[in-house]
Design a protein around this motif. Structure first.
Motif, mmCIF file in Angstrom:
data_model
loop_
_atom_site.group_PDB
_atom_site.id
_atom_site.type_symbol
_atom_site.label_atom_id
_atom_site.label_comp_id
_atom_site.label_asym_id
_atom_site.label_seq_id
_atom_site.Cartn_x
_atom_site.Cartn_y
_atom_site.Cartn_z
ATOM 1 N N GLU A 26 -3.801 -5.624 12.205
ATOM 2 C CA GLU A 26 -2.431 -6.144 12.249
ATOM 3 C C GLU A 26 -1.461 -5.067 11.789
ATOM 4 O O GLU A 26 -1.741 -4.318 10.860
ATOM 5 N N GLU A 27 -0.322 -4.983 12.472
ATOM 6 C CA GLU A 27 0.761 -4.097 12.071
ATOM 7 C C GLU A 27 1.920 -4.982 11.637
ATOM 8 O O GLU A 27 2.330 -5.867 12.392
ATOM 9 N N VAL A 28 2.416 -4.780 10.431
ATOM 10 C CA VAL A 28 3.475 -5.624 9.883
ATOM 11 C C VAL A 28 4.707 -4.764 9.627
ATOM 12 O O VAL A 28 4.630 -3.752 8.932
ATOM 13 N N ARG A 30 8.488 -4.989 8.050
ATOM 14 C CA ARG A 30 9.423 -5.790 7.250
ATOM 15 C C ARG A 30 10.789 -5.099 7.271
ATOM 16 O O ARG A 30 10.895 -3.912 6.984
ATOM 17 N N THR A 39 3.565 -1.574 7.417
ATOM 18 C CA THR A 39 2.275 -1.531 6.759
ATOM 19 C C THR A 39 1.225 -2.106 7.706
ATOM 20 O O THR A 39 1.569 -2.674 8.745
ATOM 21 N N TYR A 40 -0.021 -1.934 7.342
ATOM 22 C CA TYR A 40 -1.115 -2.359 8.212
ATOM 23 C C TYR A 40 -2.110 -3.206 7.436
ATOM 24 O O TYR A 40 -2.352 -2.965 6.259
ATOM 25 N N MET A 41 -2.686 -4.184 8.121
ATOM 26 C CA MET A 41 -3.769 -4.988 7.570
ATOM 27 C C MET A 41 -5.060 -4.493 8.202
ATOM 28 O O MET A 41 -5.114 -4.257 9.405
ATOM 29 N N ARG A 51 -9.995 -9.259 4.878
ATOM 30 C CA ARG A 51 -8.797 -8.507 5.258
ATOM 31 C C ARG A 51 -8.072 -8.038 4.001
ATOM 32 O O ARG A 51 -8.093 -8.704 2.976
ATOM 33 N N ASP A 53 -4.515 -5.247 2.712
ATOM 34 C CA ASP A 53 -3.428 -4.340 3.054
ATOM 35 C C ASP A 53 -3.954 -2.916 2.906
ATOM 36 O O ASP A 53 -4.621 -2.594 1.921
ATOM 37 N N SER A 56 -3.590 -1.023 -0.372
ATOM 38 C CA SER A 56 -4.377 -1.380 -1.553
ATOM 39 C C SER A 56 -5.730 -0.673 -1.608
ATOM 40 O O SER A 56 -6.463 -0.825 -2.579
#
Length: 74
Positions: A26-28, A30, A39-41, A51, A53, A56
């Motif tokens: 996932e690409e998020v 904000r 950011t990416y998941m 899953r 971030d 982290s």
């Protein structure tokens, strides 16, 4: 760094010499008053499909196996 959804990365485990393949799922993006942040998941290859971030993560990330191999050999 920019990644693509579906891309596989290789993470070194700081506590051992194991290499863990992870996938960008996932690409998020904000957008706030202070600007835009991407950011990416990622997803781990465990049975629970954990899953997290990408920010982290504690290990180093490598996009290709040649670069990873060069670092591991040296």
């Amino acid at each position: 760094m920019n990644y693509k959804v579906g891309q596989v990365l290789y993470m070194t485990n700081p506590k051992s010499l194991k290499i863990i393949p992870i996938q960008i799922v996932e690409e998020v993006t904000r957008t706030t008053l202070n600007g835009s942040e991407k950011t990416y998941m990622i997803q781990f290859p465990d049975s629970k499909k954990t899953r997290a971030d990408i920010a982290s993560l504690k290990g180093d990330l490598f996009a290709d196996t040649k670069e990873l191999r060069d670092i591991m050999v040296s």
